[in-house]
Design an enzyme around this catalytic site. Structure first.
Site, PDB file in Angstrom:
ATOM      1  N   THR A 144       3.486 -21.267  -2.953  1.00  0.00           N
ATOM      2  CA  THR A 144       4.161 -21.365  -1.660  1.00  0.00           C
ATOM      3  C   THR A 144       3.397 -20.639  -0.559  1.00  0.00           C
ATOM      4  OG1 THR A 144       5.528 -19.427  -2.180  1.00  0.00           O
ATOM      5  CG2 THR A 144       6.429 -21.586  -2.723  1.00  0.00           C
ATOM      6  N   LYS A 167      -2.817 -14.626  -4.678  1.00  0.00           N
ATOM      7  CA  LYS A 167      -1.735 -15.495  -4.251  1.00  0.00           C
ATOM      8  C   LYS A 167      -0.441 -14.697  -4.357  1.00  0.00           C
ATOM      9  CE  LYS A 167       0.988 -17.537  -6.262  1.00  0.00           C
ATOM     10  NZ  LYS A 167       2.449 -17.249  -6.565  1.00  0.00           N
ATOM     11  N   GLY A 168       0.501 -15.038  -3.506  1.00  0.00           N
ATOM     12  CA  GLY A 168       1.784 -14.356  -3.566  1.00  0.00           C
ATOM     13  C   GLY A 168       2.405 -14.272  -2.195  1.00  0.00           C
ATOM     14  N   VAL A 169       3.652 -14.736  -2.089  1.00  0.00           N
ATOM     15  CA  VAL A 169       4.396 -14.630  -0.839  1.00  0.00           C
ATOM     16  C   VAL A 169       5.861 -14.291  -1.097  1.00  0.00           C
ATOM     17  CG1 VAL A 169       2.949 -16.141   0.561  1.00  0.00           C
ATOM     18  CG2 VAL A 169       4.722 -17.136  -0.848  1.00  0.00           C
ATOM     19  N   THR A 178       1.171  -6.852  -9.198  1.00  0.00           N
ATOM     20  CA  THR A 178       1.998  -7.686  -8.341  1.00  0.00           C
ATOM     21  C   THR A 178       1.273  -8.993  -8.069  1.00  0.00           C
ATOM     22  OG1 THR A 178       3.107  -7.855  -6.231  1.00  0.00           O
ATOM     23  CG2 THR A 178       1.100  -6.562  -6.273  1.00  0.00           C
ATOM     24  N   ASN A 381      14.037 -20.317  -0.014  1.00  0.00           N
ATOM     25  CA  ASN A 381      14.375 -19.962  -1.382  1.00  0.00           C
ATOM     26  C   ASN A 381      15.685 -20.577  -1.852  1.00  0.00           C
ATOM     27  OD1 ASN A 381      12.309 -17.983  -2.610  1.00  0.00           O
ATOM     28  ND2 ASN A 381      12.525 -17.301  -0.498  1.00  0.00           N
ATOM     29  N   THR A 386      15.181 -27.525  -5.557  1.00  0.00           N
ATOM     30  CA  THR A 386      16.002 -28.724  -5.312  1.00  0.00           C
ATOM     31  C   THR A 386      15.633 -29.428  -4.031  1.00  0.00           C
ATOM     32  OG1 THR A 386      17.700 -27.324  -4.268  1.00  0.00           O
ATOM     33  CG2 THR A 386      17.944 -27.817  -6.620  1.00  0.00           C
TER      34      THR A 386
END
Length: 386
Positions: A144, A167-169, A178, A381, A386
């Site tokens: 994301t 990567k990471g948000v 982390t 989130n 979905t």
């Protein structure tokens, strides 16, 4: 373009894990090399973490694999078997020992790999990858993320380099590591020195970022040293490694899901560094502090509240605490309404510093990083799967 350090090559591809974007990354060293890695301490870890922990016990690795957009977590024996097969198949293609592979996987929890597609994608992997840029693997890691995250630094005048990608948000609150971050260097450094240095740096950088207090099931941070550029001064190496990791830490915080502002909380005059980090995390993790920054509201009372949540730190006395927004003291010096209103534009900035002096006669200090909390974060989130 940022190039990988000498001694490393990569292959990046889409193998059909979820969509049409790149989702498979392999970075391989010319030979088995010193490696250090730290991992999440979640009790719900995926098999990629379990395999990688075992493989790096000897502090040696030759390749790192990333599968993005599928975490392969909570899939039982099938998930374990699929992860082991991925590591084995990639090792066979590269002609290396499967025990020298660091496997990472990130994305949705509870969905098995589409193994037919994964097997076909690995079969198409070249036995001698030729990619040398850092941006392609950094892009292939993204889930994301809205931007790729790469940083580099030279090691003194040695000619050696350190290059990192991350990567990471979201789902980021470190517990030993982390997100996923991969670092590579061509410095020649022993396994023990690399491990000790990397762990110190991680503790002061990646372990000082929090987006939403949620610790991922798949957090991994690793470094491999090819040694092809020769020996380096250990102090200069640590300085360069810290610079790369801190740069990536700030990039992660700025790219928090729906974030508009990087929040930097500086804590000093604490009993020790651990207490300072604890106080800083209490502030940066507070939803009320985050929303105040998002709204440009200089409500220092929310910072005071967050400090007060550290109820076991009984040596912190509110009468001795100082709170500042930027360079402006807001507690105990009370600003009038006009002065507080003038601070509003600062609070709306893309980088907000909150400075807390704990008021103890000691030199404990820490700086932690996070971001504001927006309606976009909630919406994103709420609709994630979905």
């Amino acid at each position: 373009m940022i190039a990988l350090p000498s001694g490393f090559r990569h292959h990046v591809a889409n193998i059909g894990v979820k969509d049409s974007t790149d989702d498979f990354v392999v970075v391989v060293a010319d030979r088995p090399s010193p490696c250090s890695a730290v991992f999440t301490r979640s009790r719900f870890v995926g098999p990629s973490v379990t395999i990688s922990r075992r493989n790096v016990e000897d502090r040696t690795a030759q390749a790192v694999i990333v599968i993005s957009k599928n975490a392969n977590v909570a899939n039982g024996d099938i998930g374990d078997q699929d992860a082991a097969e991925v590591a084995s198949l990639v090792a066979d293609r590269l002609g290396i020992d499967a025990r020298d592979v660091v496997l990472t996987s990130t994305g949705v929890i509870g969905r098995p790999y589409p193994m037919d597609a994964v097997r076909a994608g690995i079969a198409a992997t070249p036995s001698s990858p030729t990619g040398t840029d850092a941006e392609s693997p950094a892009t292939g890691m993204m889930t994301t993320d809205t931007v790729l995250k790469v940083a580099e630094s030279g090691v003194g005048d040695s000619g050696a380099r350190i290059v990192g990608m991350a990567k990471g948000v979201g789902m980021i609150e470190p517990d030993m590591a982390t997100h996923i971050s991969l670092l590579f260097t061509d410095a020649e450094i022993g396994r023990d020195d690399l491990d000790a240095t990397f762990r110190r740096v991680v503790d002061h950088t990646f372990n000082c970022v929090s987006i939403d207090t949620d610790t991922s099931t798949s957090d991994t941070s690793s470094i491999i040293a090819s040694g092809s550029a020769g020996t380096v001064d250990l102090g200069e190496f640590e300085t360069a490694l810290h610079a790369v990791c801190l740069d990536l830490t700030k990039q992660i915080a700025r790219d928090g899901e729906g974030a508009n502002s990087l929040i930097e909380v500086r804590v000093d005059r604490a009993r020790d560094d651990a207490q300072a980090k604890r106080v800083g995390k209490a502030v940066v993790n507070s939803p009320l502090v985050k929303t105040a920054v998002h709204g440009g509201d200089p409500n220092w009372g929310r910072v005071a509240m967050a400090i007060g949540k550290c109820s076991d730190d009984t040596d912190i006395d509110q009468a001795n605490v100082i709170i500042r927004f930027g360079d402006v003291e807001v507690y105990p010096t009370m600003l009038d309404d006009d002065a507080l209103a003038a601070l509003s534009s600062y609070m709306r900035g893309d980088h907000v510093v909150i400075h807390v002096s704990a008021g103890l006669d000691s030199d404990g200090a820490a700086t932690v990083y996070g971001c504001d909390l927006s309606d976009e974060y909630v919406r994103f989130n709420a609709d994630y799967t979905t």
